[in-house]
Structure formats: C-alpha cells, structure tokens
Enzyme design. Structure first.
Site, PDB file in Angstrom:
ATOM      1  N   LEU A   1      -8.842  13.240 -16.856  1.00  0.00           N
ATOM      2  CA  LEU A   1     -10.056  12.429 -16.766  1.00  0.00           C
ATOM      3  C   LEU A   1     -10.405  11.869 -18.137  1.00  0.00           C
ATOM      4  CD1 LEU A   1     -12.339  14.498 -14.353  1.00  0.00           C
ATOM      5  CD2 LEU A   1     -10.259  13.176 -13.892  1.00  0.00           C
TER       6      LEU A   1
ATOM      7  N   ASN B   1     -17.780  27.369 -16.851  1.00  0.00           N
ATOM      8  CA  ASN B   1     -16.680  26.523 -16.394  1.00  0.00           C
ATOM      9  C   ASN B   1     -16.110  25.716 -17.561  1.00  0.00           C
ATOM     10  OD1 ASN B   1     -14.953  24.888 -14.934  1.00  0.00           O
ATOM     11  ND2 ASN B   1     -16.579  23.471 -14.286  1.00  0.00           N
TER      12      ASN B   1
ATOM     13  N   ARG C   1     -22.398   9.282 -26.998  1.00  0.00           N
ATOM     14  CA  ARG C   1     -22.893   9.892 -28.240  1.00  0.00           C
ATOM     15  C   ARG C   1     -21.961   9.689 -29.437  1.00  0.00           C
ATOM     16  NH1 ARG C   1     -24.565  15.749 -27.362  1.00  0.00           N
ATOM     17  NH2 ARG C   1     -23.271  15.778 -25.496  1.00  0.00           N
TER      18      ARG C   1
ATOM     19  N   LYS D   1       8.811   2.869 -49.439  1.00  0.00           N
ATOM     20  CA  LYS D   1       8.658   2.468 -48.038  1.00  0.00           C
ATOM     21  C   LYS D   1       9.990   2.014 -47.484  1.00  0.00           C
ATOM     22  CE  LYS D   1       8.348  -1.438 -46.427  1.00  0.00           C
ATOM     23  NZ  LYS D   1       8.115  -2.853 -46.052  1.00  0.00           N
TER      24      LYS D   1
ATOM     25  N   GLY E   1     -19.043  10.669 -11.414  1.00  0.00           N
ATOM     26  CA  GLY E   1     -18.891  12.125 -11.469  1.00  0.00           C
ATOM     27  C   GLY E   1     -17.433  12.535 -11.484  1.00  0.00           C
TER      28      GLY E   1
ATOM     29  N   ASN F   1      19.103   6.164 -61.553  1.00  0.00           N
ATOM     30  CA  ASN F   1      17.815   6.374 -62.219  1.00  0.00           C
ATOM     31  C   ASN F   1      17.051   5.056 -62.239  1.00  0.00           C
ATOM     32  OD1 ASN F   1      16.253   8.365 -64.169  1.00  0.00           O
ATOM     33  ND2 ASN F   1      16.104   6.292 -64.986  1.00  0.00           N
TER      34      ASN F   1
HETATM   35  C1  UD1 Z   1     -18.198  19.453 -16.765  1.00  0.00           C
HETATM   36  C2  UD1 Z   1     -18.329  20.426 -15.598  1.00  0.00           C
HETATM   37  C3  UD1 Z   1     -19.063  21.676 -16.090  1.00  0.00           C
HETATM   38  C4  UD1 Z   1     -18.279  22.303 -17.220  1.00  0.00           C
HETATM   39  C5  UD1 Z   1     -18.063  21.275 -18.343  1.00  0.00           C
HETATM   40  C6  UD1 Z   1     -17.113  21.843 -19.375  1.00  0.00           C
HETATM   41  C7  UD1 Z   1     -18.540  19.062 -13.578  1.00  0.00           C
HETATM   42  C8  UD1 Z   1     -19.451  18.552 -12.539  1.00  0.00           C
HETATM   43  N1  UD1 Z   1     -19.094  19.806 -14.528  1.00  0.00           N
HETATM   44  O1  UD1 Z   1     -19.508  19.074 -17.139  1.00  0.00           O
HETATM   45  O2  UD1 Z   1     -19.158  22.629 -15.036  1.00  0.00           O
HETATM   46  O3  UD1 Z   1     -18.969  23.431 -17.732  1.00  0.00           O
HETATM   47  O4  UD1 Z   1     -17.467  20.068 -17.825  1.00  0.00           O
HETATM   48  O5  UD1 Z   1     -17.022  20.974 -20.452  1.00  0.00           O
HETATM   49  O6  UD1 Z   1     -17.350  18.815 -13.500  1.00  0.00           O
HETATM   50  N2  UD1 Z   1     -15.405  11.923 -16.396  1.00  0.00           N
HETATM   51  C9  UD1 Z   1     -14.816  10.813 -15.820  1.00  0.00           C
HETATM   52  N3  UD1 Z   1     -15.470  10.158 -14.839  1.00  0.00           N
HETATM   53  C10 UD1 Z   1     -16.691  10.526 -14.398  1.00  0.00           C
HETATM   54  C11 UD1 Z   1     -17.300  11.652 -14.997  1.00  0.00           C
HETATM   55  C12 UD1 Z   1     -16.617  12.329 -15.997  1.00  0.00           C
HETATM   56  O7  UD1 Z   1     -13.697  10.447 -16.180  1.00  0.00           O
HETATM   57  O8  UD1 Z   1     -17.232   9.877 -13.499  1.00  0.00           O
HETATM   58  C13 UD1 Z   1     -14.689  12.648 -17.469  1.00  0.00           C
HETATM   59  C14 UD1 Z   1     -15.417  12.591 -18.781  1.00  0.00           C
HETATM   60  O9  UD1 Z   1     -14.973  11.505 -19.549  1.00  0.00           O
HETATM   61  C15 UD1 Z   1     -15.042  13.927 -19.409  1.00  0.00           C
HETATM   62  C16 UD1 Z   1     -14.844  14.837 -18.222  1.00  0.00           C
HETATM   63  O10 UD1 Z   1     -14.651  13.997 -17.111  1.00  0.00           O
HETATM   64  O11 UD1 Z   1     -13.844  13.867 -20.119  1.00  0.00           O
HETATM   65  C17 UD1 Z   1     -16.020  15.779 -17.993  1.00  0.00           C
HETATM   66  O12 UD1 Z   1     -17.170  15.018 -17.720  1.00  0.00           O
HETATM   67  P1  UD1 Z   1     -18.569  15.369 -18.366  1.00  0.00           P
HETATM   68  O13 UD1 Z   1     -19.541  14.367 -17.918  1.00  0.00           O
HETATM   69  O14 UD1 Z   1     -18.418  15.578 -19.810  1.00  0.00           O
HETATM   70  O15 UD1 Z   1     -18.874  16.748 -17.624  1.00  0.00           O
HETATM   71  P2  UD1 Z   1     -19.879  17.860 -18.100  1.00  0.00           P
HETATM   72  O16 UD1 Z   1     -21.245  17.424 -17.744  1.00  0.00           O
HETATM   73  O17 UD1 Z   1     -19.607  18.222 -19.493  1.00  0.00           O
END
Ligand code: UD1
Ligand code: CA
Length: 450
Positions: free
Chosen positions: A8, A169, A15, A333, A80, A359
C-alpha cells in the site's frame, strides 16, 4: 508457498509537506519503498502489486527503474486500507497462493518476520503482525482470546478497556488471496473514520469459522514514517544498524556515528573507514582498503590495499584496482585506474583509463567535455603525467611516456615520448623591481588625482 505482495503506497503523507510522494523519500539513499521491496522479495513472490494514488505517476516511474517486475494499480480516492487492497483484486485474479499486505511507509520489517508470518499462514487462515510498543498511542489494538486473535479494533473506535490493550497492530496481514478478497468484499465503512478498514477482516473471518493469529515482532520493525522528523529518525536507526553490522563484520569505523551508509554499501573485512565518510548507492570496497576522512563515494569499486582521500570524491564508474592511491581533492568519474597508479593531489579524472603504475601529477585535468559530448582519455601504464597537465580528450598517452608540467595535450603521445606544449621561458634580467616601481608610481598618481 506461492506468494503475492500487495504494497500500500497510495496515502498522501500530508504531514511530510512534500511534492515527493512519501514512499519515495529516501533512507540510506533509496526510497523507503525500496527497503520494503528488498526485504519482502526474500519470499520470492510471484506477483508484486503496488497500490499507488497520491502522485501515482512519480511512484510508477520509480518502480519502472527497478530491475524486477512490479504491477501498479491506482487507488484514485483513498477510502481506507481495505479499499486500497481491494484495488489489487483484478491483478491477482486466478492467483490462489498467499497474499501478504505491507505498507510502503513501514520500511524496517525484517525478512525473518515475514518468513514467520508466511509459516504461520500455513496453519492459520489470517495472520496479523502485532507488536508491543512502549507507547501504544493511536495504533489499532489486537483483541486476543485463549491465544487466538478475535478482532482488531481501531483506536478511534475502541472502548476504554480495549485502549488498555498493549498488543498493537503493525499493519501487515497474510491471508490466502481468494479468502482475502472475499472478506474484503464484505467490509463496510460504518466506523469513526468512515473508512474501509483492512483490520475488519479479522472479525469477519472469525465469524465465518476461520482461524486468526498474531505474529509478534519488535517495535523497531514497525516504525512508520509520517513526518520529516520521523524520516530523519528512521534514517538514523538505519545508519546505526549499518554501522553495527559493518563493525561486526570486521570493518574499522574510526568514528562510526559520522559515517553515512547507503542501503547497499559492501565493505570487506579489515577495511578502515576514517571519520566523516559518505557512501552513496552502489559502493563496494574490498578488504584492507582505507577510506580517509571526509571522502564522498558513490557507484564505485575500491580494491584491496587502495587508499582514498582525505577529501576525495569517487563518482559512478570509478573502478580502482589494488594499491591505487587517490589523494586529497581528487575527483574520479567513470574511470578505470589500474594497479598501483597514483593520483594524489587536486585532479579531475573522468571518462578515462589509467594504466598500472602511472603517476598523475597535481592539478591534472582530463578535459572530457566539449560542451556537447563527452570524450575518453586513455593513459597507458607507467606514464608520468606532469603537474597541471590538461589532457584534451579524446586523447591517448602511450606507455612509459611523460608529459611536461603545465602542458596542454591535444594530440596523442606515443609510447616513451616526452610531450611538452608550453611557451618557452624568457628571463628578462634586472626588470622585476623596475616593474614594481613603475606600478607604485602609477598608484601614487591616481591617489593624488582623487
Ligand atoms: C493502520 C491500521 C492500524 C495499525 C497502523 C500501524 C487500518 C485500518 N489501521 O492505521 O490498525 O495500528 O496502521 O501503522 O488498517 N493507504 C492507502 N490507501 C488508503 C489508506 C491507506 O494506500 O486508502 C496506505 C497508506 O499510505 C499507508 C498504509 O496504507 O502506507 C496505512 O494507512 P494509514 O492511514 O497510515 O493507517 P493507520 O491509520 O496508521
Ligand atoms: Ca500510519
């Protein structure tokens, strides 16, 4: 077991306040995403599916430069983690092995942990990575009962009792691919964030009689990166690890905390790395070489017994054979420097080959660029290049030849020849003080006129 990776990497990383997608920010000189890929490839996956979204093009462009195949799928709206995984469904249609979901911004998961998860997946339908952080903060919590995982509850949705759980998690999930997509199809977004939570697959699986368990790893492995400060911290963690591994492998780091490693730096035992050395990507150094203080190396090879620096710069394609000496303020290089050759002071050697035992005098420059094209300089073995020689490429200096100090060499020099191309010296006797007196008088006149 046949494995597919779903990584993902669609999140915005707001941030970071960056135009660069978060997963492309570097740790040890390469995008954090590459660390995830490098580690997870130990599972020899049949498919690697990367979910892109925010600045997808940049991520796709980067993935295309890697020496192995990846599939990218876009998640146009980030609804999500479950929604993100769902985007991989088509790419993995017909695949019936294990699907492992990883996060692109969690770069330090160890290969060992991934292997443990894959193993656990042989006897459990759903495997989740857990960890016990010092401060559980806002992580999702793993609800266990009699040693088996019941469900995951996100912090925002958790009760007081659930928030008191210390097992969190880490985000990684291993499930057989068909089961994963069937569970994901059933997930809704009726929760505090209005998001489709990947974590909801645990309760769904349990309700349908499937088993679930957690594999627990150390907190360091689950370090996630959300801010520049966390990026710096993560790089610091990575550097510490690289330094410790280097010293454990028999390499002397005189001031370890000042040496900066790339993800792929390879150093042989008994090499000595002095303070304030920076390794960019693609550096290999053989046993017994010495890299002196304040040198910067990238894309280069340094053989046994060679010394580099202090204050040297080796750029991509610099190949130093055994016992070569590269001294202070020397830049090399795309050049092969053969055994025992010396380039000790203030020189630029680019697009060149330097023969054994040659040299190169102080201040020598290979003039390799004519403003449009690059050209090669060949210096054969046993040559003596006088100080401040300009070698205007393309040009060859034959074995055993000599160039006179200060020469501009525009034509090939045959073997054993002395090449000199400078204006003959003319001594005008008794003229120096007269000349200065003339200048002083001129200055005095100018001051008076003011
Ligand atoms: C997630 C977990 C949480 C865990 C935490 C650990 C879920 C619902 N929650 O929360 O339980 O403790 O990670 O770090 O999974 N991403 C996408 N598409 C989306 C949403 C997210 O690609 O629609 C990717 C983000 O870029 C990231 C990763 O998924 O790399 C996790 O997403 P993030 O929003 O950071 O989840 P957390 O709220 O940290
Ligand atoms: Ca996160």
């Amino acid at each position: 077991m046949k494995t597919a990776l779903i990584i993902l990497a669609a999140g915005k990383g707001s941030r970071m306040l960056s135009d660069l997608p978060k997963v492309l920010h570097p740790i040890g000189g390469v995008p954090m995403l590459d660390h995830v890929l490098a580690t997870s490839r130990v599972l020899e996956p049949e498919h690697i599916v990367v979910i892109t979204g925010h600045e997808a093009e940049q991520v796709e462009k980067h993935l295309a430069t890697l020496p192995y195949e990846t599939t990218t799928v876009r998640q146009d709206e980030q609804l999500g983690t479950a929604h993100a995984v769902a985007q991989a469904k088509e790419a993995l249609a017909g695949f019936d092995g294990l699907a492992l979901v990883l996060f692109g911004d969690t770069p330090f998961i160890s290969a060992q942990t991934l292997e443990t998860m894959a193993e656990a997946a042989q006897s459990n339908d759903v495997v989740i990575l857990g960890f016990e952080p010092e401060d559980p903060g806002r992580y999702g919590r793993l609800v266990m009962q009699d040693g088996s995982l019941q469900r995951i509850v996100e912090y925002k949705d958790a009760s007081e009792d659930e928030r008191a759980i210390g097992l969190c998690n880490g985000g990684l999930t291993a499930v057989s691919s068909p089961l994963l997509f069937s569970l994901i199809d059933q997930i809704g977004n009726d929760n505090a964030s209005g998001e489709y939570y990947l974590t909801d697959i645990v309760a769904k699986a349990r309700a349908q009689g499937h088993s679930a368990t957690a594999v627990v790893c150390s907190e360091e492995e689950t370090i996630g990166i959300n801010t520049r400060a966390q990026l710096a911290q993560a790089d610091g963690y990575f550097q510490t690890k690289m330094r410790q591994e280097a010293m454990a492998a028999g390499i002397t780091l005189m001031a370890p905390e000042t040496v900066y490693f790339a993800h792929d730096t390879v150093i042989g035992r008994d090499a000595v790395i002095e303070p304030n050395v920076v390794f960019g990507p693609g550096v290999s150094i053989e046993s017994g070489a010495r890299i002196r203080a304040f040198s910067h190396l990238e894309g280069c090879h340094v053989s046994r017994g060679a010394t580099v620096g202090p204050y040297a710069r080796l750029r991509p394609g610099a190949e130093l054979s055994e016992n070569v000496h590269i001294g202070n303020f020397v830049e090399v290089k795309n050049a092969q420097v053969s055994e025992g050759a010396k380039i000790n002071h203030l020189s630029y050697i680019g697009d060149a080959s330097v023969g054994a035992g040659t040299n190169i005098g102080a201040g020598t420059i290979t003039c390799n660029y004519d403003g449009v094209m690059k050209h090669k300089t060949t210096i054969e073995e046993g040559v003596f290049i006088g100080s401040n020689t300009m070698l205007v490429a393309p040009v060859t200096v034959g074995a055993g030849a000599l160039t006179a100090t200060g020469s501009v060499i525009t034509k090939d020099v045959p073997s054993d020849a002395i090449a000199s191309s400078r204006v003959e010296q003319n001594n005008r006797l008794g003229k120096a003080q007269k000349f200065f007196n003339m200048l002083r008088a001129k200055k005095a006149r100018l001051m008076k006129d003011k």
